[in-house]
Design a protein around this motif. Structure first.
Motif, PDB file in Angstrom:
ATOM      1  N   SER A 234      27.850  29.798  43.014  1.00 32.32           N
ATOM      2  CA  SER A 234      28.859  30.155  44.003  1.00 32.32           C
ATOM      3  C   SER A 234      30.251  30.181  43.393  1.00 32.32           C
ATOM      4  CB  SER A 234      28.818  29.173  45.180  1.00 32.32           C
ATOM      5  OG  SER A 234      29.106  27.853  44.745  1.00 32.32           O
ATOM      6  N   VAL A 235      30.457  29.398  42.341  1.00 34.21           N
ATOM      7  CA  VAL A 235      31.745  29.431  41.637  1.00 34.21           C
ATOM      8  C   VAL A 235      31.871  30.732  40.858  1.00 34.21           C
ATOM      9  CG1 VAL A 235      33.192  28.279  39.916  1.00 34.21           C
ATOM     10  CG2 VAL A 235      31.802  26.918  41.490  1.00 34.21           C
ATOM     11  N   LEU A 236      30.795  31.127  40.170  1.00 32.86           N
ATOM     12  CA  LEU A 236      30.827  32.366  39.387  1.00 32.86           C
ATOM     13  C   LEU A 236      31.007  33.613  40.254  1.00 32.86           C
ATOM     14  CD1 LEU A 236      28.163  32.132  36.512  1.00 32.86           C
ATOM     15  CD2 LEU A 236      30.655  32.161  36.347  1.00 32.86           C
ATOM     16  N   THR A 237      30.553  33.546  41.501  1.00 31.40           N
ATOM     17  CA  THR A 237      30.632  34.718  42.375  1.00 31.40           C
ATOM     18  C   THR A 237      31.754  34.617  43.397  1.00 31.40           C
ATOM     19  OG1 THR A 237      28.988  33.734  43.870  1.00 31.40           O
ATOM     20  CG2 THR A 237      28.158  35.185  42.137  1.00 31.40           C
ATOM     21  N   SER A 238      32.565  33.569  43.320  1.00 31.97           N
ATOM     22  CA  SER A 238      33.622  33.361  44.303  1.00 31.97           C
ATOM     23  C   SER A 238      34.617  34.522  44.310  1.00 31.97           C
ATOM     24  CB  SER A 238      34.359  32.055  44.008  1.00 31.97           C
ATOM     25  OG  SER A 238      35.476  31.909  44.859  1.00 31.97           O
TER      26      SER A 238
ATOM     27  N   LEU B 131      33.252  39.926  52.171  1.00 30.27           N
ATOM     28  CA  LEU B 131      34.562  40.568  52.273  1.00 30.27           C
ATOM     29  C   LEU B 131      35.080  40.983  50.899  1.00 30.27           C
ATOM     30  CD1 LEU B 131      36.266  38.130  54.822  1.00 30.27           C
ATOM     31  CD2 LEU B 131      34.824  40.130  55.290  1.00 30.27           C
ATOM     32  N   ASP B 132      35.998  41.940  50.909  1.00 32.23           N
ATOM     33  CA  ASP B 132      36.634  42.354  49.663  1.00 32.23           C
ATOM     34  C   ASP B 132      37.459  41.203  49.106  1.00 32.23           C
ATOM     35  OD1 ASP B 132      35.574  44.909  49.952  1.00 32.23           O
ATOM     36  OD2 ASP B 132      37.336  45.652  51.043  1.00 32.23           O
ATOM     37  N   GLN B 133      37.538  41.147  47.782  1.00 32.00           N
ATOM     38  CA  GLN B 133      38.272  40.054  47.164  1.00 32.00           C
ATOM     39  C   GLN B 133      39.760  40.157  47.468  1.00 32.00           C
ATOM     40  OE1 GLN B 133      37.139  39.187  43.204  1.00 32.00           O
ATOM     41  NE2 GLN B 133      39.015  38.130  42.672  1.00 32.00           N
ATOM     42  N   ASP B 134      40.353  39.029  47.829  1.00 31.02           N
ATOM     43  CA  ASP B 134      41.790  38.943  48.072  1.00 31.02           C
ATOM     44  C   ASP B 134      42.221  37.519  47.753  1.00 31.02           C
ATOM     45  OD1 ASP B 134      44.406  38.901  48.930  1.00 31.02           O
ATOM     46  OD2 ASP B 134      44.023  40.078  50.748  1.00 31.02           O
ATOM     47  N   THR B 135      42.693  37.305  46.520  1.00 32.58           N
ATOM     48  CA  THR B 135      43.030  35.952  46.079  1.00 32.58           C
ATOM     49  C   THR B 135      44.345  35.459  46.672  1.00 32.58           C
ATOM     50  OG1 THR B 135      44.081  36.873  44.086  1.00 32.58           O
ATOM     51  CG2 THR B 135      41.778  36.201  43.915  1.00 32.58           C
ATOM     52  N   ALA B 136      45.083  36.345  47.368  1.00 30.89           N
ATOM     53  CA  ALA B 136      46.335  35.917  47.999  1.00 30.89           C
ATOM     54  C   ALA B 136      46.105  35.147  49.288  1.00 30.89           C
ATOM     55  CB  ALA B 136      47.229  37.132  48.266  1.00 30.89           C
ATOM     56  N   LEU B 137      44.934  35.364  49.916  1.00 34.67           N
ATOM     57  CA  LEU B 137      44.636  34.712  51.193  1.00 34.67           C
ATOM     58  C   LEU B 137      43.827  33.444  50.934  1.00 34.67           C
ATOM     59  CD1 LEU B 137      43.652  37.759  53.456  1.00 34.67           C
ATOM     60  CD2 LEU B 137      45.852  36.543  53.353  1.00 34.67           C
ATOM     61  N   ARG B 138      44.356  32.321  51.362  1.00 36.52           N
ATOM     62  CA  ARG B 138      43.594  31.078  51.282  1.00 36.52           C
ATOM     63  C   ARG B 138      42.692  30.981  52.513  1.00 36.52           C
ATOM     64  NH1 ARG B 138      47.329  26.158  49.408  1.00 36.52           N
ATOM     65  NH2 ARG B 138      48.755  26.807  51.036  1.00 36.52           N
TER      66      ARG B 138
ATOM     67  N   PRO C  66      37.081  37.361  38.484  1.00 37.88           N
ATOM     68  CA  PRO C  66      35.878  37.015  37.710  1.00 37.88           C
ATOM     69  C   PRO C  66      36.198  36.205  36.464  1.00 37.88           C
ATOM     70  CG  PRO C  66      35.737  39.281  38.467  1.00 37.88           C
ATOM     71  CD  PRO C  66      37.111  38.803  38.826  1.00 37.88           C
ATOM     72  N   GLU C  67      37.296  36.525  35.816  1.00 38.99           N
ATOM     73  CA  GLU C  67      37.685  35.786  34.615  1.00 38.99           C
ATOM     74  C   GLU C  67      38.041  34.337  34.949  1.00 38.99           C
ATOM     75  OE1 GLU C  67      37.905  40.000  34.123  1.00 38.99           O
ATOM     76  OE2 GLU C  67      38.982  38.706  35.562  1.00 38.99           O
TER      77      GLU C  67
END
Length: 402
Positions: free
Chosen positions: A121-125, A389-396, A130-131
């Motif tokens: 789940s960490v690898l696919t978070s 959902l699509d990746q969005d690292t800005a949203l916590r 991905p890096e």
């Protein structure tokens, strides 16, 4: 004369006893794979070899659970503790013991760690790139190795077994296998479980992860052939068994809801409410997510559901409870600060093996919610998160206030 002979013989015997080296002290940590036949095989084989073993395995466990740099958490997936004087299985443990504490208590000379399945789940978070996900897994394995070797103990790391390719893709499993061997291998010996296991049974009729008793026991025996020589003389054989255990014959037991399972390699033990673990201060983990743009940790909002993650089958989740990530448009903020137009909220969509009513919530549904950051609830973060959902690292990620 006879008395003199007796006295000399007794002294020689006493010297021999005193000269005998103490048994190797072994600390055995693991996740839910170790709660059944696999873990019992490792534990009992080490004891039969004359080792002084402390077993501490916890369902859902990862280095997040064990390292003191992360907050202490509870677990209701199952915990097994066994020492020379204690042998107990628990449904719930208030605080999972930390590696540093266990090392001080046991003075272990060898630490055996089985983990990795819960790190997929960490690898696919989608909370990181991905890096960054790869860097996170490397960091976790690296810190485990540092802590173990700094104590003077030797590390023996067991990778997770093969999972069904529809549960975790072959590419993902290859990635995890490579990371475990590469990083943990810097600090000790790595047993490649992927090389000796297979999971041919159908998915999602099974969970695609947990092995039945026969196959789990065969996996354990393959490990033991390499592990015991490593523990006893520090000279492990560089061979990997070629035979692979067969497929899964049933689901793993002892987790959320206590499914019955053919993995019955567990002696009957007294079930207690909680393991008395002394609370300990833990350093706060490093912040590895974007800090956001001034949002508060707790807010009240009026929102409209726009997107939802779907659980295709209850066995898609490795345990009997799971969170689903939903996306909402923010109509207005009633309390606190939240500067974004959208909000992502993780909600309990699977509980005790059954889909909850939240799964029936349709896009367009409008509601008012009090929410807090998921990171405020360490006990929830290890839960399986369904995320389409699509990746969005800005949203916590938030959760409804508990």
């Amino acid at each position: 004369m006879n008395f003199l002979r007796f006295l000399v013989g007794s002294l020689l015997l006493l010297c021999a006893v005193q000269a005998a080296p103490p048994p190797p002290r072994v600390l055995f940590l693991g996740d839910s794979h170790c709660l059944g036949a696999f873990g019992k095989t490792i534990d009992s084989s080490l004891r039969e070899a004359g080792c002084a073993v402390t077993t501490s395995v916890t369902g859902g466990a990862t280095p997040y659970y064990w390292l003191a740099e992360f907050p202490s958490i509870s677990c209701d997936i199952g915990h097994w503790e066994r020492t020379a004087t204690v042998n107990q299985r628990l449904e719930y443990i208030a605080l999972v013991p930390k590696l540093e504490t266990l090392l001080q208590r046991t003075r272990a000379e060898v630490v055996v760690v089985e983990t990795g399945t819960n790190l997929y789940s960490v690898l696919t978070s989608k909370r990181r790139t991905p890096e960054e996900n790869v860097a996170e897994v490397k960091m976790l394995a690296d810190h485990m190795g540092q802590v173990v070797t700094a104590s003077g103990a030797r590390l023996y790391w067991i990778t997770p077994p093969s999972a069904h390719p529809e549960r975790f893709s072959d590419d993902l499993q290859t990635q995890m296998r490579t990371l475990m061997k590469q990083v943990a291998g810097r600090w000790g010996r790595v047993f490649d479980s992927y090389a000796v296991t297979s999971f041919p049974d159908p998915y999602p009729e099974t969970d695609g992860i947990h092995y039945g008793a026969e196959e789990a026991g065969a996996w354990g025996q393959a490990v033991v052939k390499d592990l015991v020589p490593f523990v006893l003389d520090g000279k492990p054989r560089n061979t990997t068994p070629a035979a692979k255990p067969g497929g899964v014959r049933g689901l793993f037991s002892g987790i959320f809801g206590r499914k019955k399972s053919p993995d019955s390699g567990q002696e009957p033990l007294e079930l207690k409410k909680a393991l008395p673990v002394k609370p300990q201060a833990a350093a706060q983990p490093q912040v590895r997510r974007p800090a956001g743009a001034g949002e508060d940790t707790a807010v009240e909002v009026e929102v409209v559901l726009t997107k939802k993650s779907a659980l295709q089958h209850v066995n898609e989740a490795p345990y009997r409870s799971a969170l689903g990530l939903y996306e909402y448009d923010v109509v207005r903020v009633l309390r606190g600060r939240y500067p974004f137009k959208t909000m992502r909220i993780a909600q309990l969509i699977l509980m005790n093996g059954k889909l909850t009513s939240i799964n029936d919530r349709q896009p367009g549904t409008r509601m008012t919610l009090e929410v807090e950051l998921l990171s405020k609830y360490p006990s929830l973060e290890p839960l399986y998160l369904v995320d389409d959902l699509d990746q969005d690292t800005a949203l916590r990620i938030y959760v409804p206030k508990l």
